[in-house]
Design an enzyme around this catalytic site. Structure first.
Site, PDB file in Angstrom:
ATOM      1  N   GLU A 183       0.832  -1.214   0.000  1.00 46.67           N
ATOM      2  CA  GLU A 183       0.000   0.000   0.000  1.00 46.67           C
ATOM      3  C   GLU A 183       0.867   1.265   0.000  1.00 46.67           C
ATOM      4  OE1 GLU A 183      -2.851  -0.587   3.190  1.00 46.67           O
ATOM      5  OE2 GLU A 183      -4.179  -1.633   1.832  1.00 46.67           O
ATOM      6  N   GLU A 374      -5.641  -7.894  -1.473  1.00 48.26           N
ATOM      7  CA  GLU A 374      -6.408  -7.809  -0.220  1.00 48.26           C
ATOM      8  C   GLU A 374      -7.847  -7.422  -0.530  1.00 48.26           C
ATOM      9  OE1 GLU A 374      -4.834  -5.391   2.946  1.00 48.26           O
ATOM     10  OE2 GLU A 374      -2.776  -5.900   2.402  1.00 48.26           O
TER      11      GLU A 374
HETATM   12  C1  BG6 Z   1      -4.678  -2.901   4.549  1.00 48.00           C
HETATM   13  C2  BG6 Z   1      -3.347  -3.358   5.081  1.00 48.00           C
HETATM   14  O1  BG6 Z   1      -4.741  -1.503   4.634  1.00 48.00           O
HETATM   15  O2  BG6 Z   1      -5.829  -3.269   5.191  1.00 48.00           O
HETATM   16  C3  BG6 Z   1      -3.399  -4.476   6.088  1.00 48.00           C
HETATM   17  O3  BG6 Z   1      -2.479  -3.701   4.042  1.00 48.00           O
HETATM   18  C4  BG6 Z   1      -4.617  -4.286   6.959  1.00 48.00           C
HETATM   19  O4  BG6 Z   1      -2.191  -4.505   6.784  1.00 48.00           O
HETATM   20  C5  BG6 Z   1      -5.854  -4.363   6.097  1.00 48.00           C
HETATM   21  O5  BG6 Z   1      -4.690  -5.157   8.040  1.00 48.00           O
HETATM   22  C6  BG6 Z   1      -7.164  -4.299   6.841  1.00 48.00           C
HETATM   23  O6  BG6 Z   1      -7.188  -3.177   7.652  1.00 48.00           O
HETATM   24  P1  BG6 Z   1      -7.520  -3.273   9.189  1.00 48.00           P
HETATM   25  O7  BG6 Z   1      -7.258  -1.937   9.689  1.00 48.00           O
HETATM   26  O8  BG6 Z   1      -8.944  -3.663   9.254  1.00 48.00           O
HETATM   27  O9  BG6 Z   1      -6.621  -4.308   9.740  1.00 48.00           O
END
Ligand code: BG6
Length: 476
Positions: A183, A374
């Site tokens: 990211e 993701e």
């Molecule tokens: C992304 C990141 O922004 O979102 C992860 O790459 C992160 O590291 C994921 O865990 C989900 O976000 P969160 O804040 O719900 O854990």
């Protein structure tokens, strides 16, 4: 819809990050990273953005759930066996830089750290699970912040280059898929996780990014020298961006925001050049980036093979003052509440069609293979006394996103190569440091206070996802 869309070699899997699930934060020679001193809890993001927290562990004031994570460090065999049972084709993980170079600027790598990843990679390969490795996922070694001030310092380029060379030499013959910085575009907003800088100016953030573009291209160069078959990718958050209304001023505001957030880093890493809108932006804002002709040539010469992105939500732009009090916060960014979308328990807007739009936009603009690294729903799971978890809400979220992915492939002709939902096993949240924000197909018995025996339990979504993978997306 038929199944003709997904490639036969489609990489179904799941994604994680070392600092959020390995635990063992100070074992076997690992040094401290920025993740190790980032306070956990709901105040984490405000603290990280204000810079108002110490660069050391302060257990009197804060909690640090990342320190124990979910103890993947000691339980990786059990976890990988569960991924294999679901039929994973790939597993996205990151390497903790400070396991390899505890301070980031050490002369010699830490053999114990290298040996740990040998074991994890070999365990994955035993089940024919292709590792996808993120070289840097939110965990610059802390020493590089204290001693050098983080990523705006060009010295970090050489430290990263050495780290990348070390792990590429060690694992590059066995691992095909790599990503450089997780990211990376969150640096634009000054995310400490990405820039490893506190109280930075906008110019500092762009300088840090420039240094990371050079570092990323050097890693790509090294990877190809070691094994030309390696596929190197970049990784950004993508937020499908809507103009709230058809007021041309709103559409222009959306355009300005969109290109900086969704395109800028990809333009650099896929096309290899600073785009003209960015050069104009720097000039108008008086931002002067220190770059050399040699660095620009490196960025141009060593672009990525594929583009990966995280997608959780879309965002909506409005210039109407009456929308000021209708703001909603999401994954590092916020916007105006979109009246057509529901929100998750953490207030993130759920927008499956936005994913199809993202795929069409990115493929149309760049024409390189896309990897969704993701996606997922952070939700509270409530197990019964036998750890039965009927997470239909998660299945519903993923199903709706997968259906849009499939449309992008079948109807829009997008070359999509992989899908790795976030947190395939419950892990510590990046934005809040909570365990209760769960994404996994596998439940981990651990709460926000650290209670629980960390035993692993399959949720209902486990068998559902297994079937999706078995049928290569025919049964969604
Ligand atoms: C992304 C990141 O922004 O979102 C992860 O790459 C992160 O590291 C994921 O865990 C989900 O976000 P969160 O804040 O719900 O854990």
């Amino acid at each position: 819809m038929t199944n003709k869309g997904f490639r036969k070699d489609f990489l179904w899997g799941g994604a994680t990050a070392a600092n959020q699930f390995e635990g063992a934060y100070n074992e076997d020679g690992k040094g401290l990273t920025i993740a190790d001193i980032s306070p956990g809890g709901k105040l984490r993001m405000p603290l990280l953005f204000s810079g108002d927290f110490p660069l050391e562990i302060d257990r009197e004031k804060y909690i640090y759930p990342n320190h124990q994570g979910i103890d993947f460090y000691h339980r990786y065999k059990e976890d990988i066996a569960l991924f294999a049972e679901m039929g994973f084709k790939t597993f996205r993980m990151s390497i903790s830089w400070a396991r390899i170079f505890p301070n980031g600027d050490d002369q010699e790598p830490n053999e114990a750290g290298l040996a740990f990843y040998d074991q994890v990679i070999d365990e994955l390969l035993k089940y024919n699970i292709e590792p996808t490795i993120t070289i840097s996922h939110y965990e610059t070694p802390l020493h590089l912040v204290k001693e050098y001030g983080g990523w705006k310092n060009k010295k970090l380029i050489a430290f990263f280059e050495k780290y990348a060379r070390t792990i590429l030499e060690r694992y590059g013959k066995k691992v095909t898929y790599w990503m450089t910085f997780n990211e990376i575009n969150t640096a634009i907003m000054g995310s400490f996780f990405t820039t490893a800088m506190r109280n930075a100016t906008e110019a500092d953030n762009f300088q840090a990014l420039h240094n990371q573009f050079v570092a990323s291209s050097l890693a790509t160069k090294i990877a190809k020298e070691i094994n030309p078959a390696i596929k190197m990718g970049c990784m950004s958050i993508y937020a499908t961006m809507y103009a709230y209304d058809s007021n041309p001023g709103t559409v222009m505001a959306r355009e300005e925001k969109n290109r900086l957030f969704n395109y800028f880093c990809n333009d650099l890493q896929v096309r290899g050049e600073y785009p003209s809108y960015a050069l104009a932006y720097f000039e108008n804002k008086g931002i002067e980036i220190e770059w050399t002709e040699e660095e620009l040539a490196i960025i141009k010469a060593h672009t990525v093979d594929y583009l990966s992105f995280s997608y959780y939500m879309s965002t909506t732009v409005s210039i109407d003052p009456k929308h000021r009090d209708k703001q909603i916060q999401g994954n590092f960014f916020g916007g105006v509440k979109n009246p057509f979308l529901e929100v998750s328990e953490w207030g993130w807007e759920v927008d499956p069609v936005g994913l199809r739009l993202a795929l069409c936009d990115l493929y149309g603009r760049y024409g390189v293979p896309l990897y969704i690294s993701e996606n997922g729903l952070g939700a509270i799971d409530t197990p019964d006394e036998n750890f039965v978890i009927n997470d239909d809400y998660r299945i519903d979220y993923l199903k709706r996103h997968m259906a849009e992915m499939k449309k992008a492939v079948v109807l829009d002709g997008v070359d999509l190569i992989a899908y790795t939902p976030w947190g395939c096993i419950d892990l510590v949240s990046a934005s809040t440091g909570e365990m209760s924000k769960r994404y996994g197909f596998i439940y981990v018995d651990l709460d926000d206070q650290g209670n629980g025996d960390m035993s692993r339990h399959k949720k209902k979504s486990f068998d559902w996802y297994k079937e999706v993978i078995r049928t290569n997306g025919e049964e969604i």
